[in-house]
Enzyme design. Structure first.
Site, PDB file in Angstrom:
ATOM      1  N   CYS A  68       8.508  -0.590  37.240  1.00 32.44           N
ATOM      2  CA  CYS A  68       9.947  -0.814  37.369  1.00 32.44           C
ATOM      3  C   CYS A  68      10.506  -1.477  36.113  1.00 32.44           C
ATOM      4  O   CYS A  68       9.945  -2.465  35.634  1.00 32.44           O
ATOM      5  CB  CYS A  68      10.124  -1.717  38.590  1.00 32.44           C
ATOM      6  SG  CYS A  68      11.773  -2.209  38.917  1.00 32.44           S
ATOM      7  N   CYS A  74      13.811  -9.324  37.608  1.00 31.18           N
ATOM      8  CA  CYS A  74      14.111  -9.370  39.038  1.00 31.18           C
ATOM      9  C   CYS A  74      13.067 -10.249  39.732  1.00 31.18           C
ATOM     10  O   CYS A  74      11.885 -10.190  39.422  1.00 31.18           O
ATOM     11  CB  CYS A  74      14.051  -7.944  39.581  1.00 31.18           C
ATOM     12  SG  CYS A  74      14.018  -7.813  41.357  1.00 31.18           S
ATOM     13  N   CYS A  77       9.375  -8.890  42.721  1.00 28.89           N
ATOM     14  CA  CYS A  77       7.941  -8.591  42.591  1.00 28.89           C
ATOM     15  C   CYS A  77       7.246  -9.623  41.707  1.00 28.89           C
ATOM     16  O   CYS A  77       7.864 -10.182  40.808  1.00 28.89           O
ATOM     17  CB  CYS A  77       7.729  -7.215  41.965  1.00 28.89           C
ATOM     18  SG  CYS A  77       8.254  -5.859  43.010  1.00 28.89           S
ATOM     19  N   CYS A 151      14.919   0.504  43.440  1.00 30.03           N
ATOM     20  CA  CYS A 151      13.811  -0.414  43.730  1.00 30.03           C
ATOM     21  C   CYS A 151      12.668   0.424  44.284  1.00 30.03           C
ATOM     22  O   CYS A 151      12.789   0.991  45.382  1.00 30.03           O
ATOM     23  CB  CYS A 151      14.227  -1.477  44.736  1.00 30.03           C
ATOM     24  SG  CYS A 151      12.798  -2.423  45.313  1.00 30.03           S
ATOM     25  N   GLN A 260       8.321  -5.482  61.487  1.00 27.54           N
ATOM     26  CA  GLN A 260       7.433  -5.567  60.318  1.00 27.54           C
ATOM     27  C   GLN A 260       7.974  -4.688  59.188  1.00 27.54           C
ATOM     28  O   GLN A 260       8.393  -3.558  59.426  1.00 27.54           O
ATOM     29  CB  GLN A 260       6.019  -5.116  60.693  1.00 27.54           C
ATOM     30  CG  GLN A 260       5.362  -5.966  61.776  1.00 27.54           C
ATOM     31  CD  GLN A 260       4.966  -7.353  61.293  1.00 27.54           C
ATOM     32  OE1 GLN A 260       4.900  -7.628  60.102  1.00 27.54           O
ATOM     33  NE2 GLN A 260       4.705  -8.255  62.233  1.00 27.54           N
ATOM     34  N   TYR A 289       5.965 -15.840  69.499  1.00 25.67           N
ATOM     35  CA  TYR A 289       6.725 -15.277  68.369  1.00 25.67           C
ATOM     36  C   TYR A 289       6.602 -13.749  68.426  1.00 25.67           C
ATOM     37  O   TYR A 289       6.194 -13.106  67.465  1.00 25.67           O
ATOM     38  CB  TYR A 289       6.205 -15.800  67.023  1.00 25.67           C
ATOM     39  CG  TYR A 289       6.046 -17.304  66.958  1.00 25.67           C
ATOM     40  CD1 TYR A 289       7.089 -18.105  66.507  1.00 25.67           C
ATOM     41  CD2 TYR A 289       4.865 -17.920  67.357  1.00 25.67           C
ATOM     42  CE1 TYR A 289       6.946 -19.489  66.466  1.00 25.67           C
ATOM     43  CE2 TYR A 289       4.724 -19.300  67.316  1.00 25.67           C
ATOM     44  CZ  TYR A 289       5.761 -20.078  66.869  1.00 25.67           C
ATOM     45  OH  TYR A 289       5.620 -21.430  66.827  1.00 25.67           O
ATOM     46  N   GLU A 310       9.770 -15.552  72.598  1.00 26.51           N
ATOM     47  CA  GLU A 310      10.518 -15.240  71.379  1.00 26.51           C
ATOM     48  C   GLU A 310      11.857 -15.970  71.439  1.00 26.51           C
ATOM     49  O   GLU A 310      12.515 -15.981  72.470  1.00 26.51           O
ATOM     50  CB  GLU A 310      10.708 -13.712  71.293  1.00 26.51           C
ATOM     51  CG  GLU A 310      11.754 -13.207  70.347  1.00 26.51           C
ATOM     52  CD  GLU A 310      11.488 -13.534  68.870  1.00 26.51           C
ATOM     53  OE1 GLU A 310      10.364 -13.330  68.388  1.00 26.51           O
ATOM     54  OE2 GLU A 310      12.445 -14.008  68.216  1.00 26.51           O
ATOM     55  N   CYS A 384       1.622 -14.780  57.780  1.00 21.62           N
ATOM     56  CA  CYS A 384       2.083 -14.257  56.482  1.00 21.62           C
ATOM     57  C   CYS A 384       2.017 -15.361  55.431  1.00 21.62           C
ATOM     58  O   CYS A 384       2.613 -15.218  54.367  1.00 21.62           O
ATOM     59  CB  CYS A 384       3.492 -13.682  56.603  1.00 21.62           C
ATOM     60  SG  CYS A 384       4.677 -14.860  57.234  1.00 21.62           S
TER      61      CYS A 384
HETATM   62  C1  LIG Z   1       6.741 -12.831  61.875  1.00 21.57           C
HETATM   63  S1  LIG Z   1       7.824 -12.374  63.169  1.00 21.57           S
HETATM   64  C2  LIG Z   1       6.679 -11.634  64.281  1.00 21.57           C
HETATM   65  C3  LIG Z   1       7.254 -10.746  65.337  1.00 21.57           C
HETATM   66  C4  LIG Z   1       6.290  -9.835  66.064  1.00 21.57           C
HETATM   67  N1  LIG Z   1       5.026 -10.444  66.360  1.00 21.57           N
HETATM   68  C5  LIG Z   1       6.079  -8.554  65.291  1.00 21.57           C
HETATM   69  O1  LIG Z   1       4.926  -8.258  64.910  1.00 21.57           O
HETATM   70  O2  LIG Z   1       7.047  -7.812  65.068  1.00 21.57           O
HETATM   71  C6  LIG Z   1       8.191 -13.923  63.851  1.00 21.57           C
HETATM   72  C7  LIG Z   1       9.107 -13.903  65.071  1.00 21.57           C
HETATM   73  O3  LIG Z   1       9.204 -15.258  65.536  1.00 21.57           O
HETATM   74  C8  LIG Z   1      10.526 -15.497  65.980  1.00 21.57           C
HETATM   75  N2  LIG Z   1      10.692 -16.952  65.914  1.00 21.57           N
HETATM   76  C9  LIG Z   1      11.001 -17.723  64.842  1.00 21.57           C
HETATM   77  N3  LIG Z   1      10.961 -19.018  65.173  1.00 21.57           N
HETATM   78  C10 LIG Z   1      10.596 -19.088  66.475  1.00 21.57           C
HETATM   79  C11 LIG Z   1      10.351 -20.149  67.388  1.00 21.57           C
HETATM   80  N4  LIG Z   1      10.491 -21.410  67.009  1.00 21.57           N
HETATM   81  N5  LIG Z   1       9.960 -19.846  68.637  1.00 21.57           N
HETATM   82  C12 LIG Z   1       9.809 -18.558  69.027  1.00 21.57           C
HETATM   83  N6  LIG Z   1      10.053 -17.500  68.219  1.00 21.57           N
HETATM   84  C13 LIG Z   1      10.423 -17.765  66.964  1.00 21.57           C
HETATM   85  C14 LIG Z   1      11.390 -14.685  65.044  1.00 21.57           C
HETATM   86  O4  LIG Z   1      12.634 -14.394  65.655  1.00 21.57           O
HETATM   87  C15 LIG Z   1      10.526 -13.436  64.835  1.00 21.57           C
HETATM   88  O5  LIG Z   1      10.839 -12.446  65.774  1.00 21.57           O
END
Ligand SMILES: C[S@@+](CC[C@H](N)C(=O)[O-])C[C@H]1O[C@@H](n2cnc3c(N)ncnc32)[C@H](O)[C@@H]1O
Length: 428
Positions: A68, A74, A77, A151, A260, A289, A310, A384
């Site tokens: 790129c 930028c 990356c 991009c 994702q 989550y 969630e 992550c």
């Molecule tokens: C990394 S994503 C993972 C979502 C799911 N496991 C996936 O693979 O698509 C993290 C998720 O946690 C939620 N989140 C963030 N803070 C949170 C909290 N304190 N309690 C519950 N959920 C939360 C976000 O809204 C998001 O949907």
């Protein structure tokens, strides 16, 4: 002061190269291990220095020409100058080192490394920045906008959308701060136009916008920058959701829900987590989550019952819908912050817990609650951020939950970011 040195040590989490000069650690961005460089110190901290490359004298093995033209300016990356094979090797090493140093695990068992099937055109979503008529991305560690036309990380329908977004600016009543675009596996695009606080009316038609952007736009929303850090919706036009097809699973994903970002790796993530759920006859899986149920729903096929927790209302609404369209009757979802759901988690008493928190990871209260569940057998921790993962793994050990193995999955090619799936089990 300029110094000559070979950065043969390694790349560290954050993307910088770590070299040593007279025993002192020096962090330098945009280098590859083995490079011989002349570097200039930019700041001196206690115990280490930051520096920048003034001249590249010899190229380390694994250096490639960045694809790129904006690379280096930028901020999106970090590693386009490193071959993809090497990037994946470095990510594995970063995860291993974090688990050793922060997690205090002598020899972490990383039993699989899963590169992205394509290291380009993988991203299904993007946040484009706008400032002073420029459309692009923030420069590294800065809020100035680097204007870009393409991009190469973006899915083909979004890759060259930047000039079209720029053409849109005069049609808007005031300059937006951001455009958020999301293109699903069905090539349906959702757009959010995020204005700074001072918002004025927008006179735009979906069809007009679709033609101007040249993508299969199914809906767009007007948002304003929120105090929470998330944009606040003002109005949406057209459809505010799309669908994702991942193997045999179908997910509705709304404009305000998480999904994702690497379209080539979602299936691998689901597969590895679901295989973990298959290894025993689990009675109850708790997915904390859980987003739109991306992992809850596949896991629920292999366990007696499952529930998800969630915080985002939009994602929970999608998750409830998704359990129906995937024909599952054994799943329940709670719209709560995990911190507020600890009593619910204890009362349900899962024997399998899946967690996939944001970059900040878990906290000791959540870890203690999970680790002391009477029937707990296994935790699958999707992370992550290897540093917070390693910190949390050390806390799990404190409560008798030990790491068995981990898989490194490259969700974010060309950047230093990396996803880890860590399998832990209760030992006492
Ligand atoms: C990394 S994503 C993972 C979502 C799911 N496991 C996936 O693979 O698509 C993290 C998720 O946690 C939620 N989140 C963030 N803070 C949170 C909290 N304190 N309690 C519950 N959920 C939360 C976000 O809204 C998001 O949907």
């Amino acid at each position: 002061m300029k110094q000559r040195g070979r950065g043969k040590e390694k790349l560290v989490y954050g993307g910088k190269g770590l070299g040593r000069l007279n025993g002192r650690a020096v962090f330098v961005p945009q280098v590859a291990p083995g490079d011989l460089i002349v570097a200039e110190e930019t700041s001196r901290k206690s115990g280490y220095s930051e520096a920048r490359v003034v001249k590249l004298l010899e190229r380390g093995p694994g250096r490639v020409r960045p694809r790129c033209p904006y690379f280096g300016k930028c901020g999106g990356c970090d590693w386009q100058h490193i071959s993809y094979r090497k990037q994946v090797e470095f990510k594995r090493a970063v995860v291993e080192e974090n688990l050793q140093k922060i997690g205090k695990i002598k020899r972490p068992n990383i039993d699989e490394v899963i590169p992205s099937p394509s290291p380009w055109n993988y991203r299904n979503r993007v946040q484009v920045k706008v400032k002073g008529g420029k459309v692009g991305f923030f420069a590294k560690n800065s809020h100035s906008v680097v204007e870009v036309e393409r991009c190469p990380l973006l899915k083909e329908d979004l890759e060259g959308i930047f000039p079209r977004l720029k053409e849109l600016l005069p049609k808007l009543p005031t300059e937006p701060a951001e455009f958020h675009l999301y293109s699903s596996s069905k090539d349906e695009v959702l757009l959010k136009i995020v204005f700074p606080r001072q918002f004025k009316r927008v006179e735009l038609e979906l069809e007009e916008l679709k033609e101007l952007l040249g993508v299969n736009l199914v809906g767009f929303g007007i948002y304003r920058q929120g105090s929470s850090g998330y944009p606040e919706r003002i109005k949406f036009f057209g459809r505010d959701f799309t669908y994702e097809l991942v193997g045999k699973f179908k997910f509705r994903v709304s404009a305000d829900s998480f999904f994702q970002v690497n379209r080539f790796q979602v299936g691998n993530l689901i597969d590895r987590v679901a295989r973990g759920a298959m290894e025993h006859q689990y009675m109850l899986a708790g997915d904390l989550y859980c987003g739109v149920g991306t992992l809850t729903i596949p896991v629920a096929r292999y366990v007696h019952r499952a529930f998800g927790v969630e915080a985002n209302f939009s994602a929970v609404a999608d998750a409830l819908y998704n359990k129906d369209i995937n024909g599952l009757r054994n799943v329940n979802f709670y719209c709560r912050e995990t911190e507020e759901a600890l009593k619910i988690i204890r009362e349900n008493g899962p024997d399998l817990v899946v967690v996939d928190p944001p970059r900040s990871g878990l906290n000791e209260k959540i870890i203690r609650t999970i680790a002391t569940l009477p029937r707990l057998r296994r935790v699958i921790y999707v992370s992550c951020n290897p540093a917070t993962l390693a910190r949390d793994v050390a806390l799990f050990y404190k409560y008798g939950v030990h790491m068995e193995r981990a898989k490194v999955l490259d969700m974010f090619p060309q950047t230093y970011h990396v996803e880890t799936i860590c399998f832990l089990r209760k030992v006492k």
